[in-house]
Design an enzyme around this catalytic site. Structure first.
Site: not given
Length: 147
Positions: A100-101
Site C-alpha cells: 500500500c502507501m
C-alpha cells in the site's frame, strides 16, 4: 527453524527474518522490482481504486482493496480472474506480496490472506510514488537518517 539473512540491494541494507521452508516475510524495493521484472512475484496493491487512479501504481501490480481481500480470495477461480484480471493464486504460492502507501493496509491484507490459508503471503512495507517514480520510503528514510 528461523534464521537471519542480511541482503544488500542497491546500496541499501535490509535484514529479513526468514524460515527455511517459507518465503520472505518482507520485501524491499529491489526485490519487488526484480521479482516483477522476472515475473516471480504477484504484487497486490491494496489501496482504494481512487488512490490508484489519482496516485498511480507500480507497473504490473494488481489492485484489490484491503476491504475486498478476504471476499476476493474466496471467489471461485474463474470469477476472481474475471474481476481482477489475473489468475487466483494457489494457497501454496510463495510469491504473493501485498503493498500500500505506508504498509499498514498491506500488513492487514497479508494477515487476511494467511487466515485464508495463504501462509506464505508477504509484505512490501512501503512504496511511494513521487513524480511517477516508485520510491522505497523506508530505505530512503534510513539512508537519510544515517547520513
Amino acid at each position: 527453524k528461523q534464521w537471519y539473512q542480511r541482503r544488500v540491494h542497491g546500496g541499501a541494507r535490509c535484514s529479513t527474518k526468514m524460515d527455511k521452508d517459507k518465503a520472505m516475510a518482507t520485501y524491499d524495493y529491489a526485490m519487488v522490482r526484480d521479482g516483477l521484472a522476472e515475473q516471480r512475484i504477484v504484487l497486490i496493491d491494496v489501496r482504494s481504486p481512487k488512490e490508484v487512479s489519482e496516485e498511480g501504481k507500480i507497473p504490473d501490480s494488481h489492485n484489490i482493496p484491503v476491504a475486498e481481500v478476504e471476499e476476493a480470495f474466496n471467489l471461485p477461480a474463474d470469477e476472481f480472474e474475471k474481476k481482477y484480471g489475473f489468475p487466483l493464486p494457489d494457497k501454496s504460492e510463495k510469491n504473493i506480496v501485498t503493498h500500500c502507501m505506508k504498509g499498514g493496509r498491506a500488513l492487514r491484507a497479508k494477515e487476511a490472506l494467511k487466515s485464508l490459508g495463504y501462509v506464505f503471503a508477504s509484505v512490501y512495507p512501503g512504496a511511494l510514488l513521487i513524480g511517477g517514480k516508485v520510491v522505497d520510503w523506508l530505505n530512503s528514510l534510513l539512508l537519510w537518517f544515517l547520513s
